[in-house]
Design a protein around this motif. Structure first.
Motif, PDB file in Angstrom:
ATOM      1  N   LEU A   7       1.117  -1.184  -0.002  1.00 35.97           N
ATOM      2  CA  LEU A   7       0.104   0.369   0.385  1.00 35.97           C
ATOM      3  C   LEU A   7       0.693   1.533  -0.242  1.00 35.97           C
ATOM      4  CD1 LEU A   7      -2.532   1.606   0.559  1.00 35.97           C
ATOM      5  CD2 LEU A   7      -2.306   1.524   3.161  1.00 35.97           C
ATOM      6  N   ILE A   8       1.126   2.080  -0.861  1.00 37.69           N
ATOM      7  CA  ILE A   8       1.358   3.293  -1.194  1.00 37.69           C
ATOM      8  C   ILE A   8       0.652   4.540  -1.398  1.00 37.69           C
ATOM      9  CG2 ILE A   8       3.469   5.037  -2.485  1.00 37.69           C
ATOM     10  CD1 ILE A   8       4.242   1.968  -4.249  1.00 37.69           C
ATOM     11  N   ILE A   9       0.342   5.080   0.083  1.00 36.15           N
ATOM     12  CA  ILE A   9       0.265   6.625  -0.155  1.00 36.15           C
ATOM     13  C   ILE A   9       1.473   8.166  -0.396  1.00 36.15           C
ATOM     14  CG2 ILE A   9      -1.318   8.204   1.378  1.00 36.15           C
ATOM     15  CD1 ILE A   9      -2.167   6.101   2.642  1.00 36.15           C
ATOM     16  N   SER A  10       1.010   8.688  -1.132  1.00 34.11           N
ATOM     17  CA  SER A  10       1.913   9.873  -1.360  1.00 34.11           C
ATOM     18  C   SER A  10       0.749  11.361  -1.572  1.00 34.11           C
ATOM     19  CB  SER A  10       1.957   9.570  -3.230  1.00 34.11           C
ATOM     20  OG  SER A  10       2.975  10.456  -3.498  1.00 34.11           O
ATOM     21  N   THR A  11       1.359  12.226  -0.832  1.00 34.89           N
ATOM     22  CA  THR A  11       0.516  13.819  -0.866  1.00 34.89           C
ATOM     23  C   THR A  11       1.151  14.579  -1.946  1.00 34.89           C
ATOM     24  OG1 THR A  11       2.911  14.492   0.079  1.00 34.89           O
ATOM     25  CG2 THR A  11       1.293  13.140   1.495  1.00 34.89           C
ATOM     26  N   HIS A  12      -0.293  15.170  -2.125  1.00 34.22           N
ATOM     27  CA  HIS A  12      -0.021  16.096  -2.866  1.00 34.22           C
ATOM     28  C   HIS A  12       1.588  17.346  -2.337  1.00 34.22           C
ATOM     29  CE1 HIS A  12      -0.599  19.668  -4.870  1.00 34.22           C
ATOM     30  NE2 HIS A  12      -1.144  19.242  -5.327  1.00 34.22           N
ATOM     31  N   PRO A  13       2.024  17.736  -3.559  1.00 34.92           N
ATOM     32  CA  PRO A  13       3.251  18.469  -3.020  1.00 34.92           C
ATOM     33  C   PRO A  13       3.385  19.547  -1.954  1.00 34.92           C
ATOM     34  CG  PRO A  13       3.213  18.309  -5.371  1.00 34.92           C
ATOM     35  CD  PRO A  13       1.780  17.433  -4.945  1.00 34.92           C
ATOM     36  N   ALA A  14       1.876  20.181  -1.800  1.00 34.41           N
ATOM     37  CA  ALA A  14       1.016  21.246  -1.112  1.00 34.41           C
ATOM     38  C   ALA A  14       1.348  21.301   0.204  1.00 34.41           C
ATOM     39  CB  ALA A  14       0.240  21.986  -1.237  1.00 34.41           C
ATOM     40  N   ASN A  15       1.202  19.954   0.601  1.00 30.33           N
ATOM     41  CA  ASN A  15       1.479  18.978   1.601  1.00 30.33           C
ATOM     42  C   ASN A  15       2.716  18.430   2.355  1.00 30.33           C
ATOM     43  OD1 ASN A  15      -1.601  19.348   2.205  1.00 30.33           O
ATOM     44  ND2 ASN A  15      -1.408  17.465   1.317  1.00 30.33           N
ATOM     45  N   ASP A  16       3.731  19.033   1.696  1.00 27.99           N
ATOM     46  CA  ASP A  16       5.350  18.114   1.945  1.00 27.99           C
ATOM     47  C   ASP A  16       5.855  19.235   3.296  1.00 27.99           C
ATOM     48  OD1 ASP A  16       7.700  17.278   1.857  1.00 27.99           O
ATOM     49  OD2 ASP A  16       7.835  18.274   0.000  1.00 27.99           O
TER      50      ASP A  16
END
Length: 205
Positions: A175-184
Motif C-alpha cells: 500500500l503506497i500513499i503519496s501526498t500532494h506537494p502542497a502538503n510536503d
C-alpha cells in the motif's frame, strides 16, 4: 466476479491524450518530467512501462490526480474502491491499482511488485507512506536500506531517492500513499531520518 483484464496500453494512450489536449509536443512534456523524448514516446506507444515515480510526476504536470491519469471512471462526490473493482495497470516492475479518487490531497495505490523486481529510482515532491501487505521488500533511501516485512510501514520525504525491491519468494503487495506537494512538510533544514528495528546501512542505488 471475474478479475478485469489488464490493458497494458491504457496508460500510454491516456498520457498521449492528455498531452494532446494541452497542445504540448513530446519534447515539451518530456522536458517538464525530466525524460528524453525517446523515453516518453516509448511510454506513449506502450513499448516501455512507466515507473510509479514517473506516473506521479506526469499526473502533477498535467494537473490531475493519479486516479484521473490511470482510470477512466466518471467522478463522484466520494470514491469507493472494492477489491473486485481494482483495475491493475502495467508499470515497470509490476502492476499498479489506484485506490484513491479524484481528490487532490493524497494518492493511494496498491503496488504488486513481481518477485525479483525493483521499482526504478524515484524522486518527487510531497511525502510517501507505504505499508507491506504481503511479502518482503527492501526500501532504499539514499544510503540506507530498510528491510520491511508484512505489516511494516514506512514514511519519508518523497524527494529522497527511493527504490522498492522485492526480496521475497512471491509477489509483494504494498500500500503506497503519496501526498500532494502542497502538503510536503519536510523540515527546511534538510532530511529527517527515523530507523526502526529493520534498518541497516546499505549502498546507494
Amino acid at each position: 466476479m471475474p478479475e478485469r483484464e489488464i490493458d497494458a496500453g491504457w496508460i500510454g494512450r491516456r498520457i498521449a491524450q492528455l498531452r494532446s489536449e494541452r497542445g504540448w509536443t513530446l519534447a515539451t512534456l518530456a522536458d517538464r518530467v525530466d525524460l528524453s523524448t525517446t523515453q516518453l514516446s516509448r511510454i506513449e506507444s506502450s513499448a516501455r512501462q512507466p515507473s510509479l515515480g514517473t506516473l506521479i510526476e506526469l499526473a502533477r504536470t498535467f494537473g490531475v490526480t493519479l486516479s484521473e491519469l490511470v482510470e477512466d471512471e466518471a467522478p463522484t462526490v466520494y470514491h469507493l474502491t472494492r477489491r473486485t473493482d481494482l483495475v491493475p495497470r502495467q508499470i515497470a516492475g509490476g502492476e499498479l491499482s489506484t485506490l484513491s479518487g479524484r481528490f487532490p490531497g493524497i494518492e493511494a495505490m496498491h503496488l504488486a511488485l513481481r518477485r525479483g523486481s525493483s521499482t526504478p529510482e524515484a524522486q518527487h515532491a510531497g511525502e510517501e507512506f507505504l505499508c507491506v501487505l504481503a511479502g518482503n521488500v527492501d526500501v532504499t533511501l539514499n544510503t540506507d536500506t530498510l528491510d520491511l516485512d508484512r505489516g511494516d510501514a514506512l514514511q519519508f520525504p518523497a524527494r529522497l531517492p527511493h527504490v522498492i525491491s522485492n526480496t521475497g519468494d512471491d509477489t509483494a503487495e504494498i500500500l503506497i500513499i503519496s501526498t500532494h506537494p502542497a502538503n510536503d512538510r519536510t523540515p527546511a533544514g534538510g532530511e529527517t531520518r527515523s530507523q526502526n528495528r529493520h534498518g541497516t546501512a546499505g549502498p546507494s542505488t
